[in-house]
Design a protein around this motif. Structure first.
Motif, short mmCIF file in Angstrom:
data_model
loop_
_atom_site.label_atom_id
_atom_site.label_comp_id
_atom_site.label_asym_id
_atom_site.label_seq_id
_atom_site.Cartn_x
_atom_site.Cartn_y
_atom_site.Cartn_z
N UNK A 21 0.85 -1.19 0.00
CA UNK A 21 0.00 0.00 0.00
C UNK A 21 0.89 1.24 0.00
N UNK A 22 0.63 2.15 -0.93
CA UNK A 22 1.45 3.37 -1.04
C UNK A 22 0.75 4.60 -0.47
N UNK A 23 -0.37 4.40 0.20
CA UNK A 23 -1.04 5.54 0.85
C UNK A 23 -0.20 6.00 2.04
N UNK A 24 -0.10 7.31 2.28
CA UNK A 24 0.68 7.79 3.42
C UNK A 24 0.06 7.38 4.75
N UNK A 25 -1.24 7.21 4.78
CA UNK A 25 -1.93 6.70 5.96
C UNK A 25 -3.24 6.09 5.48
N UNK A 26 -3.75 5.14 6.23
CA UNK A 26 -5.04 4.54 5.87
C UNK A 26 -5.94 4.52 7.09
N UNK A 27 -7.22 4.39 6.82
CA UNK A 27 -8.21 4.25 7.90
C UNK A 27 -8.83 2.87 7.80
N UNK A 28 -8.62 2.08 8.83
CA UNK A 28 -9.29 0.79 8.95
C UNK A 28 -10.42 0.96 9.95
N UNK A 29 -11.61 0.52 9.57
CA UNK A 29 -12.76 0.69 10.45
C UNK A 29 -13.71 -0.48 10.23
N UNK A 30 -14.90 -0.36 10.78
CA UNK A 30 -15.86 -1.46 10.63
C UNK A 30 -16.56 -1.36 9.28
N UNK A 31 -17.08 -2.48 8.82
CA UNK A 31 -17.85 -2.49 7.58
C UNK A 31 -19.04 -1.53 7.68
N UNK A 32 -19.65 -1.47 8.85
CA UNK A 32 -20.83 -0.60 9.03
C UNK A 32 -20.46 0.86 8.80
N UNK A 33 -19.32 1.27 9.31
CA UNK A 33 -18.87 2.65 9.09
C UNK A 33 -18.51 2.85 7.62
N UNK A 34 -17.87 1.86 7.03
CA UNK A 34 -17.54 1.95 5.61
C UNK A 34 -18.78 2.16 4.76
N UNK A 35 -19.87 1.51 5.15
CA UNK A 35 -21.14 1.64 4.41
C UNK A 35 -21.79 2.99 4.67
N UNK A 36 -21.70 3.47 5.90
CA UNK A 36 -22.51 4.61 6.32
C UNK A 36 -21.90 5.97 5.99
#
Ligand code: SF4
Length: 74
Positions: A21-36
């Motif tokens: 992954x070449x992103x300077x930072x990433x956000x990992x979260x729950x599927x529910x947040x990803x959807x919402x």
């Protein structure tokens, strides 16, 4: 911290050779947040997100997602 994120999602704009992954930072979260939440809610907005939605404990990896995923332009 010098961290490497290995990723197999090669349709993401941040995916690089060697499956890194070449992103300077990433956000990992729950599927529910990803959807919402919209695409604009990403790693830089994590404090705001936690204030709004709280923390997102998961039980299995299937309940989490990379919110930074951005579809690679074709
Ligand atoms: S942003 Fe997420 S989906 Fe995209 S390459 Fe990085 S880890 Fe993979």
């Amino acid at each position: 911290m010098n961290q490497q994120i290995m990723c197999t999602v090669n349709s993401c704009a941040y995916w690089g050779q060697g499956n890194i992954c070449e992103a300077p930072k990433i956000l990992v979260t729950s599927d529910a947040i990803g959807d919402a939440y919209p695409e604009s809610m990403d790693a830089n907005e994590v404090t705001q997100l936690v204030q709004q939605a709280g923390l997102t404990p998961a039980t299995t990896c299937m309940e989490t997602c990379c919110k930074t995923f951005t579809r690679k332009k074709q």
